[in-house]
Design a protein around this motif. Structure first.
Motif, PDB file in Angstrom:
ATOM      1  N   LYS A  79     -26.487  53.251  -7.953  1.00 16.06           N
ATOM      2  CA  LYS A  79     -26.438  54.712  -7.922  1.00 16.06           C
ATOM      3  C   LYS A  79     -27.295  55.249  -6.777  1.00 16.06           C
ATOM      4  CE  LYS A  79     -26.653  58.701 -11.026  1.00 16.06           C
ATOM      5  NZ  LYS A  79     -26.927  59.127 -12.436  1.00 16.06           N
ATOM      6  N   ALA A  80     -28.471  54.654  -6.606  1.00 12.35           N
ATOM      7  CA  ALA A  80     -29.346  55.047  -5.502  1.00 12.35           C
ATOM      8  C   ALA A  80     -28.677  54.779  -4.160  1.00 12.35           C
ATOM      9  CB  ALA A  80     -30.671  54.289  -5.593  1.00 12.35           C
ATOM     10  N   GLN A  81     -27.996  53.654  -4.080  1.00  9.42           N
ATOM     11  CA  GLN A  81     -27.258  53.302  -2.868  1.00  9.42           C
ATOM     12  C   GLN A  81     -26.205  54.377  -2.566  1.00  9.42           C
ATOM     13  OE1 GLN A  81     -24.724  49.820  -3.256  1.00  9.42           O
ATOM     14  NE2 GLN A  81     -25.365  49.067  -1.255  1.00  9.42           N
ATOM     15  N   GLY A  82     -25.520  54.832  -3.595  1.00 12.73           N
ATOM     16  CA  GLY A  82     -24.511  55.875  -3.424  1.00 12.73           C
ATOM     17  C   GLY A  82     -25.117  57.187  -2.969  1.00 12.73           C
ATOM     18  N   TYR A  83     -26.245  57.555  -3.550  1.00  9.18           N
ATOM     19  CA  TYR A  83     -26.929  58.790  -3.134  1.00  9.18           C
ATOM     20  C   TYR A  83     -27.316  58.708  -1.653  1.00  9.18           C
ATOM     21  CZ  TYR A  83     -27.669  60.701  -7.891  1.00  9.18           C
ATOM     22  OH  TYR A  83     -27.518  61.246  -9.140  1.00  9.18           O
ATOM     23  N   ALA A  84     -27.863  57.564  -1.247  1.00  7.69           N
ATOM     24  CA  ALA A  84     -28.293  57.408   0.144  1.00  7.69           C
ATOM     25  C   ALA A  84     -27.107  57.513   1.096  1.00  7.69           C
ATOM     26  CB  ALA A  84     -29.002  56.074   0.319  1.00  7.69           C
ATOM     27  N   ARG A  85     -25.982  56.945   0.710  1.00  9.39           N
ATOM     28  CA  ARG A  85     -24.794  57.031   1.558  1.00  9.39           C
ATOM     29  C   ARG A  85     -24.292  58.471   1.662  1.00  9.39           C
ATOM     30  NH1 ARG A  85     -21.928  51.538  -0.793  1.00  9.39           N
ATOM     31  NH2 ARG A  85     -22.860  50.081   0.732  1.00  9.39           N
ATOM     32  N   GLN A  86     -24.414  59.223   0.572  1.00 12.96           N
ATOM     33  CA  GLN A  86     -24.036  60.636   0.620  1.00 12.96           C
ATOM     34  C   GLN A  86     -24.967  61.401   1.553  1.00 12.96           C
ATOM     35  OE1 GLN A  86     -23.778  60.868  -3.912  1.00 12.96           O
ATOM     36  NE2 GLN A  86     -22.292  62.438  -3.348  1.00 12.96           N
ATOM     37  N   ALA A  87     -26.245  61.056   1.530  1.00 13.39           N
ATOM     38  CA  ALA A  87     -27.213  61.695   2.417  1.00 13.39           C
ATOM     39  C   ALA A  87     -26.850  61.445   3.880  1.00 13.39           C
ATOM     40  CB  ALA A  87     -28.622  61.181   2.125  1.00 13.39           C
ATOM     41  N   ILE A  88     -26.484  60.210   4.195  1.00  9.92           N
ATOM     42  CA  ILE A  88     -26.119  59.851   5.566  1.00  9.92           C
ATOM     43  C   ILE A  88     -24.835  60.555   5.987  1.00  9.92           C
ATOM     44  CG2 ILE A  88     -25.378  57.947   7.059  1.00  9.92           C
ATOM     45  CD1 ILE A  88     -27.308  56.159   5.378  1.00  9.92           C
ATOM     46  N   ALA A  89     -23.899  60.674   5.051  1.00  9.64           N
ATOM     47  CA  ALA A  89     -22.639  61.352   5.366  1.00  9.64           C
ATOM     48  C   ALA A  89     -22.880  62.808   5.740  1.00  9.64           C
ATOM     49  CB  ALA A  89     -21.688  61.260   4.175  1.00  9.64           C
ATOM     50  N   LEU A  90     -23.879  63.417   5.119  1.00  7.64           N
ATOM     51  CA  LEU A  90     -24.186  64.819   5.401  1.00  7.64           C
ATOM     52  C   LEU A  90     -25.093  64.984   6.616  1.00  7.64           C
ATOM     53  CD1 LEU A  90     -24.780  66.135   1.771  1.00  7.64           C
ATOM     54  CD2 LEU A  90     -22.923  66.805   3.314  1.00  7.64           C
ATOM     55  N   ASP A  91     -25.913  63.976   6.880  1.00  7.04           N
ATOM     56  CA  ASP A  91     -26.866  64.069   7.995  1.00  7.04           C
ATOM     57  C   ASP A  91     -27.117  62.678   8.565  1.00  7.04           C
ATOM     58  OD1 ASP A  91     -28.877  64.546   9.780  1.00  7.04           O
ATOM     59  OD2 ASP A  91     -30.323  65.312   8.321  1.00  7.04           O
ATOM     60  N   LYS A  92     -26.434  62.360   9.637  1.00 12.94           N
ATOM     61  CA  LYS A  92     -26.538  61.020  10.231  1.00 12.94           C
ATOM     62  C   LYS A  92     -27.869  60.797  10.952  1.00 12.94           C
ATOM     63  CE  LYS A  92     -21.556  60.416  10.777  1.00 12.94           C
ATOM     64  NZ  LYS A  92     -21.486  59.639   9.529  1.00 12.94           N
ATOM     65  N   ASN A  93     -28.670  61.859  11.073  1.00 14.06           N
ATOM     66  CA  ASN A  93     -29.972  61.725  11.722  1.00 14.06           C
ATOM     67  C   ASN A  93     -31.123  61.755  10.727  1.00 14.06           C
ATOM     68  OD1 ASN A  93     -28.978  61.621  14.438  1.00 14.06           O
ATOM     69  ND2 ASN A  93     -28.589  63.820  14.318  1.00 14.06           N
ATOM     70  N   ASN A  94     -30.814  61.542   9.460  1.00 10.98           N
ATOM     71  CA  ASN A  94     -31.834  61.566   8.412  1.00 10.98           C
ATOM     72  C   ASN A  94     -32.426  60.167   8.250  1.00 10.98           C
ATOM     73  OD1 ASN A  94     -33.293  61.636   5.991  1.00 10.98           O
ATOM     74  ND2 ASN A  94     -31.938  63.168   5.079  1.00 10.98           N
TER      75      ASN A  94
END
Length: 236
Positions: A79-94
């Motif tokens: 689940k954490a992995q999924g959250y992190a991927r969503q974060a990257i999808a929204l902001d590739k510079n995060n």
């Protein structure tokens, strides 16, 4: 005389208000996490639907897995992995998002077979490298790199051949992290864990001695402190 606002001005005010509200909501989610309320923190942070929010949700979920029953840990890391991927999808510079993805992958590797764990190790290294590319002074990423090398070296020659992990890269990464954030106990605790993997009990004890002398404010810092005390006692 009443002043009227133009449409661009109204848009600017609306965007400013939204940004302020978002920052406050992020801070509220962070406060929940600092109190140890990881589930509420993850839900609140994810609901923001921002890169920063999903990165915090990933961090909270990974941390919360440590408090959860063993049969729930793998699902939480996924689940954490999924959250992190969503974060990257929204902001590739995060940078935090890449770091949280790497951390979740590292935890997942513990629940995977040899081949899959080595694949996860490769992905983890790529994400840590990207995090440091975006934020060169991210101490946590250097800690994770130190652990990455330590764990793979401990697995033996085959693991180091496949991944490129090296024993001589363990200490430099931890020293870099500690130089950046000397007051963070968990860096020294993880360094001690890495040293124990190498059979260096004296070095581990020295790091733990320093860790227990550092202040602890949040729920997680206090938990780290208790862990350090217990580990130190077992080495003496």
């Amino acid at each position: 005389m009443r002043l009227s606002l133009t449409r661009p001005a109204l848009v600017t005010l609306a965007l400013t208000a939204a940004a302020t509200a978002g920052a406050q909501s992020q801070q509220a989610a962070q406060a929940l996490f600092d109190e140890g309320k990881w589930q509420e923190a993850a839900s609140s942070a994810a609901a923001l639907n921002t890169g920063a929010g999903f990165a915090l949700a990933a961090e909270a979920t990974t941390a919360g897995a440590a408090l959860s029953p063993d049969n729930q840990k793998k699902a939480l890391f996924e689940k954490a992995q999924g959250y992190a991927r969503q974060a990257i999808a929204l902001d590739k510079n995060n940078a935090d998002a890449y770091f949280e993805l790497a951390r979740a992958e590292g935890r997942l590797a513990q629940y995977s077979g040899i081949l899959n764990s080595l694949n996860l190790a490769g992905d983890m290294r790529k994400n840590l490298d990207q995090a440091l590319k975006l934020k060169p002074n991210m101490a946590g990423a250097y800690v994770a790199l130190g652990l990455w090398h330590a764990n793979l070296v401990a697995k033996g020659r085959a693991a180091t051949f496949v991944t490129g992990a090296r024993a001589n890269q363990i200490t430099p990464n931890f020293e870099k992290a500690i130089a950046l954030e000397p007051g963070v106990a968990v860096h020294r605790i993880e360094y001690a864990n890495a040293l124990l993997l190498q059979g260096n009990k004296a070095g581990a004890a020295a790091q733990l001695q320093k860790a227990v002398s550092l202040p602890a404010e949040t729920f997680w810092q206090k938990r780290d402190l208790e862990e350090a005390k217990a580990r130190l006692a077992s080495l003496q």
